[in-house]
Motif scaffolding. Structure first.
Motif, PDB file in Angstrom:
ATOM      1  N   PHE A 175       0.813  -1.210   0.000  1.00  0.00           N
ATOM      2  CA  PHE A 175       0.000   0.000   0.000  1.00  0.00           C
ATOM      3  C   PHE A 175       0.854   1.271   0.000  1.00  0.00           C
ATOM      4  CE2 PHE A 175      -2.972  -3.262   1.191  1.00  0.00           C
ATOM      5  CZ  PHE A 175      -4.091  -2.907   0.454  1.00  0.00           C
ATOM      6  N   ALA A 176       2.071   1.184   0.539  1.00  0.00           N
ATOM      7  CA  ALA A 176       2.994   2.314   0.403  1.00  0.00           C
ATOM      8  C   ALA A 176       3.380   2.495  -1.058  1.00  0.00           C
ATOM      9  CB  ALA A 176       4.228   2.089   1.269  1.00  0.00           C
ATOM     10  N   LEU A 177       3.537   1.397  -1.778  1.00  0.00           N
ATOM     11  CA  LEU A 177       3.845   1.470  -3.203  1.00  0.00           C
ATOM     12  C   LEU A 177       2.701   2.126  -3.964  1.00  0.00           C
ATOM     13  CD1 LEU A 177       5.586   0.740  -5.670  1.00  0.00           C
ATOM     14  CD2 LEU A 177       4.509  -1.532  -5.653  1.00  0.00           C
ATOM     15  N   VAL A 178       1.465   1.753  -3.633  1.00  0.00           N
ATOM     16  CA  VAL A 178       0.305   2.350  -4.299  1.00  0.00           C
ATOM     17  C   VAL A 178       0.247   3.858  -4.046  1.00  0.00           C
ATOM     18  CG1 VAL A 178      -2.221   2.402  -4.405  1.00  0.00           C
ATOM     19  CG2 VAL A 178      -1.028   0.211  -4.231  1.00  0.00           C
ATOM     20  N   GLY A 179       0.547   4.274  -2.829  1.00  0.00           N
ATOM     21  CA  GLY A 179       0.444   5.680  -2.479  1.00  0.00           C
ATOM     22  C   GLY A 179       1.643   6.525  -2.872  1.00  0.00           C
ATOM     23  N   SER A 180       2.736   5.885  -3.251  1.00  0.00           N
ATOM     24  CA  SER A 180       3.971   6.621  -3.491  1.00  0.00           C
ATOM     25  C   SER A 180       3.928   7.386  -4.805  1.00  0.00           C
ATOM     26  CB  SER A 180       5.158   5.663  -3.509  1.00  0.00           C
ATOM     27  OG  SER A 180       5.146   4.887  -4.694  1.00  0.00           O
ATOM     28  N   GLY A 181       4.807   8.378  -4.910  1.00  0.00           N
ATOM     29  CA  GLY A 181       4.959   9.133  -6.151  1.00  0.00           C
ATOM     30  C   GLY A 181       6.122   8.647  -6.978  1.00  0.00           C
ATOM     31  N   VAL A 182       6.493   7.373  -6.802  1.00  0.00           N
ATOM     32  CA  VAL A 182       7.631   6.831  -7.530  1.00  0.00           C
ATOM     33  C   VAL A 182       7.402   6.971  -9.032  1.00  0.00           C
ATOM     34  CG1 VAL A 182       6.690   4.480  -7.531  1.00  0.00           C
ATOM     35  CG2 VAL A 182       9.155   4.833  -7.749  1.00  0.00           C
ATOM     36  N   HIS A 183       8.450   7.292  -9.755  1.00  0.00           N
ATOM     37  CA  HIS A 183       8.313   7.625 -11.175  1.00  0.00           C
ATOM     38  C   HIS A 183       8.421   6.374 -12.049  1.00  0.00           C
ATOM     39  CE1 HIS A 183       8.197  11.856 -10.325  1.00  0.00           C
ATOM     40  NE2 HIS A 183       9.342  11.784  -9.669  1.00  0.00           N
TER      41      HIS A 183
END
Length: 231
Positions: A175-183
């Motif tokens: 869920f951190a991955l879903v919420g992240s702004g990773v490009h």
């Protein structure tokens, strides 16, 4: 696992992915950022991280899904730091509700959760740390009720808290991955999150079926995992 369990988890991932899109592309996202995340947490260093831990712990202690806190952790910080802080916030919430049940709530909760606490005791009796990890890996069950039932059970806090933290990490990462702004491409990010969620849930279900030693933690969990209620 039954299809409804998988669908429920995937629906939560998709809804949070949509919320993340709104954060980045709409006025709703701007207002949310200004009122809490951006104004209070993001870019505020240690103070922002501590505030996130405090608020996340309080809200999960009273029943807010820890997945939402993990999502906000990914949004406010990097994936790695968001996962760590999201898991620690969930652990703090666990400690608060567990501590309340153990110190103040035994008389109040015994009538309501006594049977559940007894099942929890039997389930984790031989290997309390490992079986707590197993419980936390499962994508089903009620996090708050588990904390309260554990609080009025005989489990040692160190075993429950350590197992909880380790067991929380896989879904927190998702869920951190879903919420992240990773490009990376949104579709790829969502596919990675769904894949990790399914792997984590499948691992928890496999371990539950093979290492519960004939004990039932919860009839609803047994039903969700297509097990026969053996009580």
């Amino acid at each position: 696992m039954r299809a409804r369990v998988i669908v429920k988890g995937l629906a939560l991932i998709l809804s949070l992915a949509l919320l993340g899109y709104l954060f980045e592309s709409s006025d709703l996202g701007n207002s949310i950022n200004e009122t809490w995340i951006d104004a209070r947490v993001r870019g505020h260093g240690v103070n922002g991280a501590l505030l996130f831990l405090l608020m996340g712990g309080i809200f999960t202690a009273i029943g807010l899904p820890r997945q939402i806190i993990a999502f906000l952790g990914g949004y406010a910080f990097s994936i790695g730091l968001g996962t760590l802080l999201g898991a620690l916030a969930g652990l703090l919430g666990c400690m608060l509700s567990f501590g309340y049940a153990r110190l103040f709530g035994k008389g109040l909760l015994r009538a309501r959760l006594g049977e559940r606490a007894g099942r929890f005791d039997r389930f984790i009796h031989e290997h309390p740390f490992a079986m707590t990890v197993l419980v936390r890996l499962l994508p089903v069950g009620n996090n708050l009720l588990t904390n309260l039932a554990a609080g009025i059970s005989s489990i040692r806090p160190i075993h429950f808290f350590a197992g909880t933290l380790l067991g929380y990490l896989p879904q927190t990462l998702v869920f951190a991955l879903v919420g992240s702004g990773v490009h990376i491409a949104p579709a790829l990010k969502l596919a990675l999150a769904i894949g990790l969620f399914l792997i984590s849930g499948a691992l928890g279900a496999y371990l539950y079926r093979h290492f519960r030693h004939g004990q039932s933690l919860d009839a609803q969990i047994d039903a969700a995992l297509d097990e026969t209620d053996k009580r």
